[in-house]
Scaffold this motif. Structure first.
Motif: not given
Length: 318
Positions: A5-10
């Motif tokens: 999983r990747e962090a959602d910078l939005s």
């Protein structure tokens, strides 16, 4: 299969830079050379950040102390042998430095420069054939006045300084901190480590005399420290072990005998690299009861002239 999983910078919440506290602004940055070539202009052009900020504070404290509070200068040998003695002498003349405490090597370099016009031998070359530390005149003359000083109840610093003052011929009297102390009436103490000085290799060395004179200087240093209280300054210039260890023990004696004094002084270590003992025994522990500790790191032959010139410039400016 692994589930990455990747962090959602939005989804991040940002803030306006107008609301964020910033440590650096235009008023703190360095200024390029202008039409004024003076040292004062150079000093004002330095950035007011980190070590430059600490240096400014130290200069302010030294200038305020001049003629009013004690300033202890603790000297390691390298400070003398790179030619900074005349700067120490000028600070004594201007009533900035009120007590000089040297380790053994500083005293030897100073004595050799004054008496014979040269110091700092090639240790590597001399160690190969056993000639390192075997200078006849240094061992003979310094031991003679230390031995005499022990018989007369003097400290080592006093004995060496007075011997230079009485000596008929000197090769370079103008560079000697020891001699200047005798001439100007500034107390000087020498704190020798037995077996660590080249004078201890000479047949005339007397361990009892070394111990008696250096121990007397330890007691003299302890009695001088209360004058640092409330605005004094301690400078540890180039001593990584001996002077920090001597200082912290003398400070304990002083506070024990004088109701916790000295406190609320500035303590600064200036050396080419940061060492444990100067940091804890000069900068940190002694100022826990009040005051401020500073570490300035750099080549002695660059950093210390900058410090001295800045203090003298402040004094001249009133």
């Amino acid at each position: 299969m692994t589930d990455y999983r990747e962090a959602d910078l939005s989804r991040l919440k940002t803030v306006s830079i107008a609301r964020r506290a910033s440590k650096v602004g235009p008023s703190l940055v360095a200024q390029p050379p202008g039409s004024d070539p003076s040292f004062s202009a150079f000093w004002k052009s330095l950035p007011d950040i980190l070590a430059a900020q600490d240096l400014r504070y130290l200069v302010d404290q030294l200038a305020r102390a001049a003629g009013r509070r004690a300033v202890l200068a603790m000297l390691g040998g390298h400070v003398i042998k790179v030619g900074l003695g005349p700067l120490m002498i000028e600070l004594m003349r201007r009533r900035v430095i009120t007590h000089v405490a040297m380790n053994g090597s500083a005293a030897i370099h100073d004595f050799e420069l004054a008496a014979y016009g040269g110091t700092s031998e090639d240790v590597g070359a001399g160690l190969a054939d056993g000639s390192f530390g075997m200078a006849e005149e240094t061992g003979r003359d310094m031991n003679a006045c230390i031995n005499e000083g022990a018989r007369e109840g003097r400290g080592m610093g006093e004995a060496l300084a007075e011997q230079l003052r009485r000596r008929r011929t000197l090769a370079a009297p103008q560079v000697s901190v020891l001699l200047a102390c005798a001439t100007l009436g500034v107390p000087v103490t020498v704190h020798a480590a037995v077996g660590a000085e080249i004078t201890h290799l000479h047949p005339t060395a007397d361990g009892a005399a070394v111990g008696a004179t250096s121990y007397r200087d330890f007691l003299r240093l302890a009695e001088a420290l209360p004058a640092l209280d409330d605005g004094g300054v301690v400078l540890n210039l180039g001593s990584a072990v001996v002077m920090p260890e001597v200082f912290v023990k003398a400070l304990s004696i002083a506070r024990n005998l004088h109701g916790g004094k000295p406190a609320n002084f500035t303590a600064c270590d200036c050396d080419m690299q940061r060492h444990y003992r100067p940091r804890v025994n000069v900068v940190e522990r002694p100022t826990l009861a009040g005051g401020r500790g500073i570490q300035l790191t750099g080549h002695h032959e660059l950093l210390i002239p900058l410090l001295c010139w800045a203090v003298l410039d402040r004094l001249d400016a009133g």
